[in-house]
Design a protein around this motif. Structure first.
Motif, PDB file in Angstrom:
ATOM      1  N   GLY A  11       0.785  -1.230   0.000  1.00  0.00           N
ATOM      2  CA  GLY A  11       0.000   0.000   0.000  1.00  0.00           C
ATOM      3  C   GLY A  11       0.817   1.279   0.000  1.00  0.00           C
ATOM      4  O   GLY A  11       0.259   2.365   0.052  1.00  0.00           O
ATOM      5  N   ALA A  12       2.138   1.184  -0.077  1.00  0.00           N
ATOM      6  CA  ALA A  12       3.000   2.367  -0.009  1.00  0.00           C
ATOM      7  C   ALA A  12       3.618   2.721  -1.360  1.00  0.00           C
ATOM      8  O   ALA A  12       4.633   3.413  -1.425  1.00  0.00           O
ATOM      9  N   GLU A  13       3.005   2.277  -2.451  1.00  0.00           N
ATOM     10  CA  GLU A  13       3.592   2.486  -3.781  1.00  0.00           C
ATOM     11  C   GLU A  13       3.819   3.961  -4.093  1.00  0.00           C
ATOM     12  O   GLU A  13       4.902   4.349  -4.530  1.00  0.00           O
ATOM     13  N   SER A  14       2.820   4.793  -3.867  1.00  0.00           N
ATOM     14  CA  SER A  14       2.941   6.217  -4.186  1.00  0.00           C
ATOM     15  C   SER A  14       4.090   6.861  -3.405  1.00  0.00           C
ATOM     16  O   SER A  14       4.921   7.574  -3.972  1.00  0.00           O
ATOM     17  N   PHE A  15       4.150   6.603  -2.104  1.00  0.00           N
ATOM     18  CA  PHE A  15       5.222   7.154  -1.274  1.00  0.00           C
ATOM     19  C   PHE A  15       6.595   6.720  -1.786  1.00  0.00           C
ATOM     20  O   PHE A  15       7.512   7.533  -1.921  1.00  0.00           O
ATOM     21  N   LEU A  16       6.754   5.432  -2.087  1.00  0.00           N
ATOM     22  CA  LEU A  16       8.060   4.914  -2.500  1.00  0.00           C
ATOM     23  C   LEU A  16       8.475   5.437  -3.873  1.00  0.00           C
ATOM     24  O   LEU A  16       9.642   5.792  -4.083  1.00  0.00           O
ATOM     25  N   ARG A  17       7.546   5.502  -4.803  1.00  0.00           N
ATOM     26  CA  ARG A  17       7.874   6.043  -6.129  1.00  0.00           C
ATOM     27  C   ARG A  17       8.241   7.529  -6.039  1.00  0.00           C
ATOM     28  O   ARG A  17       9.195   7.988  -6.665  1.00  0.00           O
TER      29      ARG A  17
END
Length: 193
Positions: A11-17
């Motif tokens: 669920g942290a894709e946006s943060f990591l990208r």
């Protein structure tokens, strides 16, 4: 793909990208290489940095991923994205042509990742940055979940044994590694010598 991405990124894709793109320190008008671009998950974040004057060269080995990325680019009206179906180990861009190189969960699924990484860094301008976000195993107290990680990431051909850090250190300076989500993700950033 979207469901598996949500699971893989916890669920942290946006943060990591976003964090990966931020580490590139891009400016308006820069030219970027997105290695193993998939469905174009980095495009929005890259576009915000480079704007209409910049350019994104996005490569992927999968025709299906390139087609999906093309649909995204068309929907968002990103005319400055060049999509190329290519084996990353056979990159044939000139030396010193990119202002940044990004790969998000890409190099770990490339069979000849060493050659792909060497060729990518060769195409990077001196003094410019490479940022590699990839998956690792949990660290510390979270290690008990590692068998689950291996099952969840199996469909992506993820290989935890690949040593990106060693290669990036040999070709770059000021290399730093950041760990996220209990060590299940790491971000390697380096500046080409």
């Amino acid at each position: 793909y979207k469901i598996s991405s949500f699971i893989i990124f916890f669920g942290a894709e946006s943060f990591l990208r976003k964090k990966t793109v931020k580490n590139l320190k891009l400016k308006s008008g820069n030219v970027v290489l997105d290695v193993a671009c998939g469905m174009g998950g980095n495009f929005d974040y890259l576009f915000k940095k480079i704007g209409n004057k910049g350019k994104i060269f996005a490569i992927d080995y999968s025709s299906e991923m390139i087609m999906s990325a093309a649909k995204l680019a068309a929907r968002k009206i990103y005319a400055n994205i060049k999509l190329i179906k290519m084996d990353a180990a056979k990159l044939d861009f000139p030396s010193d042509c990119f202002d940044g190189i990004i790969s998000t969960i890409g190099f770990s699924s490339i069979p000849d990742y060493k050659e792909a990484l060497n060729m990518a860094i060769k195409s990077l301008k001196k003094g410019k940055r490479i940022a590699i976000l990839d998956a690792g195993l949990f660290r510390g107290y979270f290690k008990i979940f590692n068998p689950l990680i291996k099952i969840l990431r199996w469909p992506t051909r993820w290989d935890k044994e690949k040593e990106f850090l060693k290669i990036v250190k040999s070709l770059s300076r000021e290399v730093k590694v950041e760990y996220f989500l209990g060590g299940s993700f790491y971000l390697i950033t380096g500046i080409k010598r």
